[in-house]
Design an enzyme around this catalytic site. Structure first.
Site, PDB file in Angstrom:
ATOM      1  N   GLU A 466      -9.986 -11.871   6.166  1.00  0.00           N
ATOM      2  CA  GLU A 466      -9.241 -10.621   6.377  1.00  0.00           C
ATOM      3  C   GLU A 466      -8.974 -10.398   7.862  1.00  0.00           C
ATOM      4  OE1 GLU A 466      -7.844  -9.531   3.903  1.00  0.00           O
ATOM      5  OE2 GLU A 466      -9.090 -10.474   2.384  1.00  0.00           O
ATOM      6  N   HIS A 469      -5.830 -12.133   8.804  1.00  0.00           N
ATOM      7  CA  HIS A 469      -4.636 -11.325   8.523  1.00  0.00           C
ATOM      8  C   HIS A 469      -4.477 -10.255   9.609  1.00  0.00           C
ATOM      9  CE1 HIS A 469      -3.567 -12.946   4.644  1.00  0.00           C
ATOM     10  NE2 HIS A 469      -4.689 -12.600   4.063  1.00  0.00           N
ATOM     11  N   HIS A 472      -2.931 -11.480  12.756  1.00  0.00           N
ATOM     12  CA  HIS A 472      -1.489 -11.680  12.569  1.00  0.00           C
ATOM     13  C   HIS A 472      -0.749 -10.357  12.833  1.00  0.00           C
ATOM     14  CE1 HIS A 472       1.519 -14.033   9.778  1.00  0.00           C
ATOM     15  NE2 HIS A 472       1.917 -14.016  11.017  1.00  0.00           N
TER      16      HIS A 472
HETATM   17 ZN   LIG Z   1      -5.434 -13.259   2.187  1.00  0.00          ZN
END
Ligand SMILES: [Zn+2]
Length: 680
Positions: A466, A469, A472
């Site tokens: 996580e 992510h 990102h």
């Molecule tokens: Zn994912």
């Protein structure tokens, strides 16, 4: 003042209440509508300033407020919040459907694309315009009025059917229970699971133990219950959920699946595509269904020998060591757990004692500080629950990069699973940079009686995933909201940064620094870590072909299957049966109706997209391979990954970003190595 309409900083979680939702969302929808109408009415030449810029702030405010409401609905789901969310949802959905078909707004974007203004835009702005034109087309903007109405009706019915599919699965799962009156029938099941079953029975004023099909009960029973008949009973109940063989014809998803597939085909044909898979791939990295099918089948051919070896090993172990002459589907998870414990001699519980929360977080932050040159520091912000933590991310020169919330523990009223969501997207507006903010949500066990929280190794991996992510979202350098962070990134590439981060949980140089035993404070012994590593790919062949079975079924049922008897497949079930003959190694009992509860594809966003998990794993494994060659904490490779992949958001195709980082297109060999699938 309505706190949902305060956009001066972070969301006002200290003040937002259910009664603020309806008035705030109505105000913001009206403002967004007005901003679109102003663009429609504008007679000046089409430029970024006259077409895109005038709606940016209204859409950003709607995004931010709706994101806060959605988040509260997911993590503090009180009846009041749920009602407020469900009441606003249709209005928000209708708004986006309407503007996608607004012919005047569409014409303004076309004029911008075809005029001289387009060449003056930077790459990110051009991508925003290109994506908008694509989404107008996929939203039905180019259809005749009659087809527009048909398209809208199809969309509406599909939304209803997806919700019904989920309801059928949930209702049939809720309705099922097995009552155990003799504790010896639960022999082998972990004590905490037995206790939970006892409490579940007590809560209903009954004696004995209540077993359900929910994951925390179903899975441990299948893995640990010595009682074979009990495992068979639960397996059958689970494999027939919401099907023609399920508890009630009212919950049978057979007609729902048939209707969904028919409508998806109709939607695709209205838009000029041969089938739904072609339509689904338009905004994705993969180009054609044939390309995806070849990818899945290639992987299946390579994985099959490993899956067969796994299976034969399990069958032999069950026969020789457990006295099960012919192991069935309900014996395999049980035999697998026994074989794993025998061969690698450690338990998840033993490993868990070494991973206290603060050590794990420090280890995670150390990795990102080393490779990306950033600093993570605790901060304070208004939160929705007292256990939520808040952090800031700065560049080496002290510039604020972004902020994130960390909500780690499971609790009542919080949806299960783990995910990252955007709270605020990075954009440049009114001469000011709006920095990005992320929600990181997990469901781990909380601290107990003054003792910190300890995480299983799988939970540590989830946290790293996580956080990938999150990076990102936070490390983007794009100033236009439509393609900054994860916005506009192809669906089948989104799992690249997340699966990439998981690799660090298997590196001794990282892991050894984030452990301290609960009782002794000792670091994780190297010898135990080596056993964890040895067990890492246990059963990975069987796991891989199972994922490929789902992916192949999903792709074929949305491309080669045609409802109404025009294809070589008689029914969706016939597609699944043939796929199993092609790729599966474990024989399925004839009652197995897996498809009837496959919510990813029939109720979620994965239709003709389930392959994405493996597709992105090729990218993440291959990207991490370069770190493996040049040093897993190499700041030089880290800077390149940040510059070429994380910073770019959706401003250019994911493949271009990957090639810019790796120096060549992705290679499947990295994925095979990652799963232990190399011929020795
Ligand atoms: Zn994912």
């Amino acid at each position: 003042m309505n706190p949902l309409l305060d956009f001066t900083g972070l969301p006002r979680f200290d003040r937002i209440a259910a009664e603020h939702v309806a008035p705030a969302i109505d105000t913001l929808l009206a403002q967004a509508r007005t901003s679109v109408r102003a663009v429609d009415d504008d007679t000046r030449p089409a430029t970024w300033e006259t077409v895109v810029a005038p709606t940016e702030t209204a859409f950003d405010h709607l995004d931010r407020a709706w994101s806060a409401v959605k988040h509260l609905n997911a993590v503090v789901n009180t009846p009041a919040i749920r009602d407020a969310y469900n009441a606003a949802l249709p209005r928000v959905t209708a708004f986006y459907t309407d503007i996608a078909q607004d012919p005047r707004w569409y014409a303004r974007f076309r004029a911008l694309r075809d005029g001289t203004g387009y060449d003056a835009l930077d790459a990110a702005q051009r991508k925003v315009v290109d994506n908008a034109l694509r989404d107008f087309r996929l939203g039905g903007a180019e259809l005749s009025d009659a087809d527009k109405a048909k398209f809208k009706a199809v969309q509406e019915e599909l939304a209803t059917l997806s919700a019904r599919f989920d309801d059928h699965v949930l209702d049939s799962e809720n309705a099922w229970a097995h009552w155990v009156s003799n504790e010896t029938d639960l022999a082998g099941v972990p004590a905490d699971v037995v206790k939970a079953a006892r409490l579940a029975a007590e809560a209903e004023g009954r004696a004995g133990w209540k077993l359900t099909l929910r994951y925390p009960c179903y899975m441990p029973v299948m893995q640990y219950a010595d009682n074979r008949e009990l495992r068979a009973l639960l397996h059958r109940a689970s494999a027939t959920l919401a099907s023609d063989l399920g508890a009630s014809p009212d919950w049978d998803n057979t007609p729902v699946i048939a209707r969904i597939l028919k409508l998806r085909l109709e939607e695709a044909r209205l838009l000029g595509y041969a089938n739904f898979a072609e339509l689904s791939l338009v905004p994705k990295m993969a180009q054609t269904p044939a390309e995806v099918l070849a990818f899945i089948r290639d992987l299946a051919r390579r994985a099959r020998p490993f899956a067969e070896r796994d299976y034969q090993e399990l069958v032999a172990f069950a026969r020789d060591e457990l006295g099960i002459a012919e192991p069935a589907a309900w014996d395999l998870p049980y035999a697998a757990e026994k074989l794993k414990a025998r061969r690698f001699a450690f338990s998840e519980q033993e490993v868990k004692q070494y991973f206290p929360e603060d050590r794990v977080l420090a280890g995670l932050f150390h990795v990102v500080e080393a490779i990306y040159g950033v600093r993570v520091t605790p901060g304070s912000a208004a939160v929705w629950h007292p256990t939520v933590r808040f952090f800031r991310l700065h560049d080496a020169d002290g510039t604020l990069v972004g902020e994130f919330y960390l909500d780690l523990y499971a609790r009542e009223g919080k949806q299960s699973g783990a995910w990252m969501d955007d709270a605020i997207n990075r954009r440049y507006a009114h001469d000011r940079l709006q920095h990005p903010v992320a929600f990181l949500t997990c469901n781990f066990s909380s601290p107990l009686e003054g003792r910190p929280a300890y995480f299983t190794h799988r939970e540590v991996e989830t946290l790293f995933h996580e956080f990938g992510h999150g990076l990102h979202q936070l490390l983007t350098r794009i100033d236009v909201a439509g393609v900054s962070g994860l916005q506009g990134v192809e669906w089948d590439a989104v799992e690249l940064p997340s699966q990439f981060m998981e690799n660090y949980c298997w590196e001794w140089d990282v892991v050894s620094h984030m452990t301290a035993h609960a009782d002794t404070g000792a670091a994780l012994p190297r010898e135990l870590f080596d056993r964890m590593l040895a067990a890492r790919n246990f059963g990975s062949g069987m796991a891989m072909v199972r994922q490929l079975e789902f992916a192949l079924f999903d792709m074929l049922v949305h491309s080669e299957y045609v409802p109404d008897g025009q294809s070589r497949y008689a029914s969706p079930q016939a597609v699944l049966d043939e796929v199993r003959r092609e790729v599966a190694v474990v024989p399925k009992p004839p009652y197995d109706r897996f498809m009837h509860a496959f919510g990813h594809v029939f109720a979620g966003g994965y239709a003709a997209g389930y392959y994405s998990y493996k597709w992105a794993e090729v990218l993440s494994a291959d990207a991490f391979g370069l770190f493996g060659e040049r040093g897993i904490l190499s700041p030089e490779i880290g800077a390149r990954f940040r510059d070429e992949v994380l910073a770019r958001g959706g401003s250019r195709p994911a493949l271009e970003s990957f090639v810019a980082f790796r120096g060549r297109p992705p290679q499947i060999a990295a994925l095979l190595r990652h799963n232990g699938m190399v011929a020795s």
